[in-house]
Enzyme design. Structure first.
Site, PDB file in Angstrom:
ATOM      1  CB  SER A 269      91.301  73.756  67.965  1.00 25.26           C
ATOM      2  OG  SER A 269      90.784  72.882  68.942  1.00 25.26           O
TER       3      SER A 269
ATOM      4  CG  ASP B 236      89.643  77.608  74.544  1.00 28.40           C
ATOM      5  OD1 ASP B 236      88.819  76.676  74.651  1.00 28.40           O
ATOM      6  OD2 ASP B 236      90.411  77.738  73.579  1.00 28.40           O
TER       7      ASP B 236
ATOM      8  CG  HIS C 189      87.930  76.399  71.249  1.00 33.56           C
ATOM      9  ND1 HIS C 189      89.264  76.317  71.559  1.00 33.56           N
ATOM     10  CD2 HIS C 189      87.722  75.524  70.224  1.00 33.56           C
ATOM     11  CE1 HIS C 189      89.844  75.424  70.775  1.00 33.56           C
ATOM     12  NE2 HIS C 189      88.925  74.932  69.949  1.00 33.56           N
TER      13      HIS C 189
END
Length: 148
Positions: A45, A99, A130
């Site tokens: 991320s 995601d 995610h």
């Protein structure tokens, strides 16, 4: 991240500070005698955005590779050029198909930007949001083993 729009508004100063911390870690490893080809940057991320920025915009030396998990590259721009050393850094981009935090298209854009500049970059999608799955960890291990 300053805003959660698809393109993400980022705090550039904080991104640079994070990159400086990563560079300090790389330099410390090199100072301990670690071959740069055995140093890999990995991030998930926002951490992935930091390692992509560091490897391709800030760091000018060799690296073993970059693992970019469920991430994007907010600092990549069309006019940026990569050195031969940077183009030699292999990258493995891994992303969840569902995601909703970092949309798959954002990760794919980072992949395509690198590919367009001659970087050896692979893309792998997983049936996840995610997050990280055991299958993904196994694939990372295989990718790393092939380079070490």
């Amino acid at each position: 991240i300053l805003a959660m729009s698809p393109a993400r508004a980022i705090d550039r100063q904080q991104l640079e500070q994070s990159a400086e911390q990563v560079i300090a870690l790389i330099e410390a490893q090199q100072g301990d005698g670690i071959d740069p080809q055995r140093i890999f940057l990995a991030g998930f991320s926002q951490g992935g955005a930091v390692v992509l920025h560091t490897a391709f915009l800030r760091w000018q030396g060799a690296l073993g590779g970059v693992l970019a998990l469920s991430t994007y590259a907010p600092s990549f721009a069309d006019e940026l050029q990569l050195s031969d050393t940077q183009r030699a850094i292999p990258v493995y981009c891994l992303h969840g198909k569902q995601d909703g935090v970092v949309l798959p298209g954002m990760g794919r854009s980072a992949h395509d930007w690198l590919q367009h500049r001659g970087v050896s970059v692979a893309w792998q999608e997983y049936p996840m949001a995610h997050e990280v799955l055991p299958e993904e960890i196994r694939d990372i291990g295989t990718w790393l083993a092939a380079r070490l």
